[in-house]
Design a protein around this motif. Sequence first.
Motif, PDB file in Angstrom:
ATOM      1  N   HIS A  80       0.816  -1.213  -0.221  1.00  0.00           N
ATOM      2  CA  HIS A  80       0.103   0.023   0.014  1.00  0.00           C
ATOM      3  C   HIS A  80       0.874   1.201  -0.011  1.00  0.00           C
ATOM      4  CE1 HIS A  80      -3.101   2.806   2.004  1.00  0.00           C
ATOM      5  NE2 HIS A  80      -3.324   2.825   0.779  1.00  0.00           N
ATOM      6  N   CYS A  81       0.762   2.040  -1.084  1.00  0.00           N
ATOM      7  CA  CYS A  81       1.447   3.307  -1.226  1.00  0.00           C
ATOM      8  C   CYS A  81       0.658   4.427  -0.894  1.00  0.00           C
ATOM      9  CB  CYS A  81       2.326   3.378  -2.432  1.00  0.00           C
ATOM     10  SG  CYS A  81       3.292   1.943  -3.062  1.00  0.00           S
ATOM     11  N   VAL A  82       1.543   5.448  -0.185  1.00  0.00           N
ATOM     12  CA  VAL A  82       0.803   6.769  -0.069  1.00  0.00           C
ATOM     13  C   VAL A  82       1.802   7.750  -0.054  1.00  0.00           C
ATOM     14  CG1 VAL A  82      -0.970   5.670   1.932  1.00  0.00           C
ATOM     15  CG2 VAL A  82       1.259   6.724   2.510  1.00  0.00           C
ATOM     16  N   TRP A  97      -3.319  -2.205   5.306  1.00  0.00           N
ATOM     17  CA  TRP A  97      -3.534  -0.574   4.716  1.00  0.00           C
ATOM     18  C   TRP A  97      -3.188   0.158   5.789  1.00  0.00           C
ATOM     19  CZ3 TRP A  97      -4.809  -0.931  -0.135  1.00  0.00           C
ATOM     20  CH2 TRP A  97      -5.222   0.141  -0.850  1.00  0.00           C
ATOM     21  N   PHE A  98      -2.725   1.454   5.091  1.00  0.00           N
ATOM     22  CA  PHE A  98      -2.328   2.504   6.425  1.00  0.00           C
ATOM     23  C   PHE A  98      -3.847   3.090   6.887  1.00  0.00           C
ATOM     24  CE2 PHE A  98       1.818   2.951   4.226  1.00  0.00           C
ATOM     25  CZ  PHE A  98       2.754   3.146   5.482  1.00  0.00           C
ATOM     26  N   ASP A 114      -8.706 -14.710   7.538  1.00  0.00           N
ATOM     27  CA  ASP A 114      -8.550 -13.416   7.117  1.00  0.00           C
ATOM     28  C   ASP A 114      -8.074 -13.074   5.921  1.00  0.00           C
ATOM     29  OD1 ASP A 114      -6.791 -13.871   9.065  1.00  0.00           O
ATOM     30  OD2 ASP A 114      -6.152 -11.551   9.023  1.00  0.00           O
ATOM     31  N   HIS A 115      -8.707 -11.934   5.091  1.00  0.00           N
ATOM     32  CA  HIS A 115      -7.866 -11.803   3.809  1.00  0.00           C
ATOM     33  C   HIS A 115      -7.973 -10.127   3.746  1.00  0.00           C
ATOM     34  CE1 HIS A 115      -7.450 -12.500  -0.841  1.00  0.00           C
ATOM     35  NE2 HIS A 115      -6.456 -13.192  -0.078  1.00  0.00           N
ATOM     36  N   ASN A 116      -8.081  -9.801   2.318  1.00  0.00           N
ATOM     37  CA  ASN A 116      -7.856  -8.321   2.286  1.00  0.00           C
ATOM     38  C   ASN A 116      -8.652  -7.229   3.034  1.00  0.00           C
ATOM     39  OD1 ASN A 116      -5.851  -9.307   0.375  1.00  0.00           O
ATOM     40  ND2 ASN A 116      -7.538  -9.074  -1.416  1.00  0.00           N
ATOM     41  N   LEU A 117      -8.032  -6.280   3.478  1.00  0.00           N
ATOM     42  CA  LEU A 117      -8.527  -5.161   4.182  1.00  0.00           C
ATOM     43  C   LEU A 117      -8.383  -3.840   3.731  1.00  0.00           C
ATOM     44  CD1 LEU A 117      -6.525  -3.682   6.284  1.00  0.00           C
ATOM     45  CD2 LEU A 117      -6.459  -5.863   7.365  1.00  0.00           C
ATOM     46  N   TYR A 118      -9.439  -2.899   4.125  1.00  0.00           N
ATOM     47  CA  TYR A 118      -9.173  -1.454   3.476  1.00  0.00           C
ATOM     48  C   TYR A 118      -9.810  -0.512   4.350  1.00  0.00           C
ATOM     49  CZ  TYR A 118      -8.257  -4.020  -0.799  1.00  0.00           C
ATOM     50  OH  TYR A 118      -7.756  -4.790  -1.658  1.00  0.00           O
ATOM     51  N   VAL A 119      -9.208   0.746   4.287  1.00  0.00           N
ATOM     52  CA  VAL A 119      -9.622   1.699   5.243  1.00  0.00           C
ATOM     53  C   VAL A 119     -10.382   2.681   4.546  1.00  0.00           C
ATOM     54  CG1 VAL A 119      -8.928   3.477   7.045  1.00  0.00           C
ATOM     55  CG2 VAL A 119      -7.822   1.297   6.847  1.00  0.00           C
ATOM     56  N   LYS A 120     -11.656   3.417   5.041  1.00  0.00           N
ATOM     57  CA  LYS A 120     -12.208   4.494   4.452  1.00  0.00           C
ATOM     58  C   LYS A 120     -13.285   4.967   5.617  1.00  0.00           C
ATOM     59  CE  LYS A 120     -16.059   5.624   1.467  1.00  0.00           C
ATOM     60  NZ  LYS A 120     -17.221   5.377   0.838  1.00  0.00           N
ATOM     61  N   HIS A 128      -2.267   7.839   8.512  1.00  0.00           N
ATOM     62  CA  HIS A 128      -0.781   7.325   8.321  1.00  0.00           C
ATOM     63  C   HIS A 128      -0.181   6.902   9.704  1.00  0.00           C
ATOM     64  CE1 HIS A 128      -1.018   9.450   4.119  1.00  0.00           C
ATOM     65  NE2 HIS A 128      -1.724   8.445   4.276  1.00  0.00           N
ATOM     66  N   ALA A 129      -0.671   7.004  10.828  1.00  0.00           N
ATOM     67  CA  ALA A 129      -0.156   6.684  11.955  1.00  0.00           C
ATOM     68  C   ALA A 129      -0.101   5.378  12.440  1.00  0.00           C
ATOM     69  CB  ALA A 129      -0.754   7.635  13.194  1.00  0.00           C
ATOM     70  N   THR A 130      -1.346   4.647  11.745  1.00  0.00           N
ATOM     71  CA  THR A 130      -1.270   3.392  12.253  1.00  0.00           C
ATOM     72  C   THR A 130      -1.398   2.173  10.850  1.00  0.00           C
ATOM     73  OG1 THR A 130      -2.870   3.930  13.947  1.00  0.00           O
ATOM     74  CG2 THR A 130      -2.986   1.726  13.214  1.00  0.00           C
ATOM     75  N   LEU A 131      -1.123   1.266  10.831  1.00  0.00           N
ATOM     76  CA  LEU A 131      -0.863   0.010  10.021  1.00  0.00           C
ATOM     77  C   LEU A 131      -1.630  -1.177  10.250  1.00  0.00           C
ATOM     78  CD1 LEU A 131       0.409  -0.196   7.139  1.00  0.00           C
ATOM     79  CD2 LEU A 131       2.280  -1.384   8.284  1.00  0.00           C
ATOM     80  N   TYR A 132      -2.690  -1.417   9.520  1.00  0.00           N
ATOM     81  CA  TYR A 132      -3.451  -2.535   9.866  1.00  0.00           C
ATOM     82  C   TYR A 132      -2.874  -3.823   9.003  1.00  0.00           C
ATOM     83  CZ  TYR A 132      -6.411   0.814  11.899  1.00  0.00           C
ATOM     84  OH  TYR A 132      -6.875   1.890  12.860  1.00  0.00           O
TER      85      TYR A 132
END
Length: 596
Positions: free
Chosen positions: A296-298, A385-386, A472-478, A390-394
């Motif tokens: 994951h790139c930011v 995912w960040f 568990d598999h893919n995760l995303y943040v929104k 951008h302070a936490t990484l899951y």
Amino acid sequence: HVHAEEDSRRMAPLALALVLAGVAAATQQVEVAQEAHRASVMYTRARALKLGAHQNAPSHKHVRANRERVQRMKTHVDGPVPCEDGMIGGEYNCSNMDLVDYVVCADLGTPLAGRTDFVGSSLAIDGCWVSDIWGWTDPATGYEYALVGMWDGTSIVSLADPTHAQAVVFVNTTDNLLDGWENIWRDIKVVGDVMYVGAEVTYHGIQAFDLTQVEAYRASATEGVVPTVSADWIGRDIGSTHNIVTAESLGWVMGVGMEPDSPACSLGIYDVSDSAAPYFVGCYYDPDINYVHDAHCVQYAGPDADHQGKHLCALWAETDMYIVDLGSLRWEGPGCDGSETLRERRRKLQFGYVEDYEAPLACELTLDIISNFTYDEAGYVHQGWFSEDHATLYTDDELDEVMRRRGWGITHYEGLYDDLDDAYWYFFRDDDDVSVVDADHSRTFVFDVSDLDGEIGPPTEFVTPSAHPSVDHNLYVKDGYLYQAAYTSGARVRKIVPDTAVGIEEVAYMDIETTCECLYNYHNHSECACDPWGGTWTHYPYFDSGLTIAGNQLQGLFILRPLLDDTSSSSGDDDSGESPHSGGSSKSSSSSSSSS
């Protein structure tokens, strides 16, 4: 003519030397690529383990049962099916999530639907398989689309009327290439209005397809007819890939998880900032990082002032995680001219030789690694995912449940690829403290990455509060929520609550795969005949409408609406018997970190 013949004779030895040198260089490149892939023993064995579970014939009856259930439910209800009293249509466990529509796998447009003449009995279920999914919104119409990876191409599904989702066009796999049953991994990302697709298919490359042409297919769509088209462009500098990663701040698309048909690559990088003229930047390869499974790139805007504004990527590399500065990517070595741009250098390196054809250039891509860390009992460090600040990484782990339930851990895996037929890696561990819930239920690892140069970890753990085991598999943040796929526990939504011990709590879910409620036993199929790596692959959340989509590998596409408002009337008891807003359980794992 005489002069031409003399020139030809003079050039012949040089031409032959160039051919021989090119063959030698290509052979060496293939050998390095093969060694890099073979050294990725974790993925090699995980792949074999999952294929074994997918091909397990007794599990096919569960596929048919699930399809019949969801079709029966949709037949009686024309429109969304609400989550009421903890159930959707009396068939699926749920909480705060409605089923808006469902597209059966065979209706997604695959030209091979219904075929059963594949290798063995592996694809006896309608010749149909859904892998990763993504989404896109047409800026001209506002219509949302699901982009559905399948084993033989990519289905584009219109959600213009989300209660009657419809596949409108199917982008075929590159050159009709298929690797039989093993071609079940396809990944999709979007930059601007262009879809980029990679697949674990030999020589597939990265496809590009201009999505702005989809409206014409939607407007002329006929029920039951899905046209098949080819990609607009194919990048063939790399071959098979497991995942596609975007660095939108740089205008880059990257292939990761390369097979031996690609150069030795940790990241295979394309510059697509000009979508009409994409070009291959090159392969970044680090033997310590080696095989990158996902990233994951930011453009970093987090609390660490030393790295503000940098183009950072988190890499998930089987047993470790890395945070790297992608913006520092550069050519280094005695054959490099530091004044050249990446594009100029790539042009000269296209055949591996300088303009006078004297010798291969000793010039390689490198970048700055900021941090390297892991955690105890890491099974397969898979994806993550960040957080938005951008302070936490899951992070999710795709093998820890199977390993922990057997009391196993990783002691070492070096040299294992010399005998891949040995039973199930070198996993052995005797840990009487592992409880049944901790061992069987999926865990999300939460890392504080507010100081990127300091020690990262140990993480806290969130354990999925489902009634039965799952992986568990893919995760995303929104928007303050974490959307995760938990295979046989379905599509889950967790609220990010930083002031609690775990940092997240579950608030909504739909259990899409309720017929498989056990974990796979590698040595004894009779103990668990269904497929714990079947079910929900990805739960995609980035539509402005609030809809989410989830793919089920052998069933199809689910269109969902999480109801995250506290005043929602659609709620049910959690399928674990706990409160729907239970945060699961928490504990810590140790980790190591180093900076370089």
